[in-house]
Design a protein around this motif. Structure first.
Motif, mmCIF file in Angstrom:
data_model
loop_
_atom_site.group_PDB
_atom_site.id
_atom_site.type_symbol
_atom_site.label_atom_id
_atom_site.label_comp_id
_atom_site.label_asym_id
_atom_site.label_seq_id
_atom_site.Cartn_x
_atom_site.Cartn_y
_atom_site.Cartn_z
ATOM 1 N N SER A 132 33.210 28.891 45.066
ATOM 2 C CA SER A 132 34.067 27.861 44.470
ATOM 3 C C SER A 132 34.791 28.427 43.250
ATOM 4 O O SER A 132 35.925 28.026 42.964
ATOM 5 N N ASN A 133 34.166 29.366 42.538
ATOM 6 C CA ASN A 133 34.825 30.004 41.398
ATOM 7 C C ASN A 133 36.069 30.766 41.863
ATOM 8 O O ASN A 133 37.132 30.681 41.245
ATOM 9 N N ARG A 149 37.831 30.178 44.590
ATOM 10 C CA ARG A 149 38.844 29.206 45.021
ATOM 11 C C ARG A 149 39.569 28.597 43.822
ATOM 12 O O ARG A 149 40.782 28.416 43.852
ATOM 13 N N GLN A 150 38.837 28.334 42.753
ATOM 14 C CA GLN A 150 39.454 27.789 41.542
ATOM 15 C C GLN A 150 40.421 28.811 40.933
ATOM 16 O O GLN A 150 41.539 28.461 40.546
ATOM 17 N N ASP A 176 43.540 29.099 43.129
ATOM 18 C CA ASP A 176 44.422 27.950 42.914
ATOM 19 C C ASP A 176 45.158 28.069 41.581
ATOM 20 O O ASP A 176 46.356 27.784 41.487
ATOM 21 N N GLU A 177 44.437 28.499 40.545
ATOM 22 C CA GLU A 177 45.062 28.666 39.229
ATOM 23 C C GLU A 177 46.140 29.749 39.288
ATOM 24 O O GLU A 177 47.237 29.581 38.749
ATOM 25 N N THR A 233 43.755 35.817 35.340
ATOM 26 C CA THR A 233 43.180 35.317 36.594
ATOM 27 C C THR A 233 43.109 36.439 37.626
ATOM 28 O O THR A 233 42.129 36.535 38.364
#
Length: 82
Positions: free
Chosen positions: A27-28, A30-31, A34-35, A68
């Motif tokens: 999930s990290n 994916r976040q 997305d960012e 990122t």
């Protein structure tokens, strides 16, 4: 997220299996993906003249995008070591 995934595959072309595993299991990741996608879209809009921000704000967006990407690269390295 599919656009973000494709974008990252273009940026990390030799790491497709790791990107796929991270997309499914982190999930990290994916976040962060997305960012990155959001930041990339915002930067492209400004550079194309479709949105206006101050120069220092654009530089901040670019720095955040690089951060990122560094985080994503670190996750890829960890995934590939496993």
């Amino acid at each position: 997220m599919s656009e973000a995934g494709h974008d990252l595959h273009a940026l990390f072309p030799d790491h497709g299996p790791a990107l796929h595993a991270l997309k499914l299991g982190s999930s990290n990741f994916r976040q962060l993906a997305d960012e990155h996608h959001d930041l990339q879209s915002r930067i492209q809009r400004v550079e194309a003249g479709l949105a206006a921000v101050a120069d220092d704000q654009l530089e901040d967006l670019k720095k955040r995008r690089l951060f990122t990407l560094d985080e994503i690269a670190a996750l890829i390295a960890i995934e590939e070591e496993a």
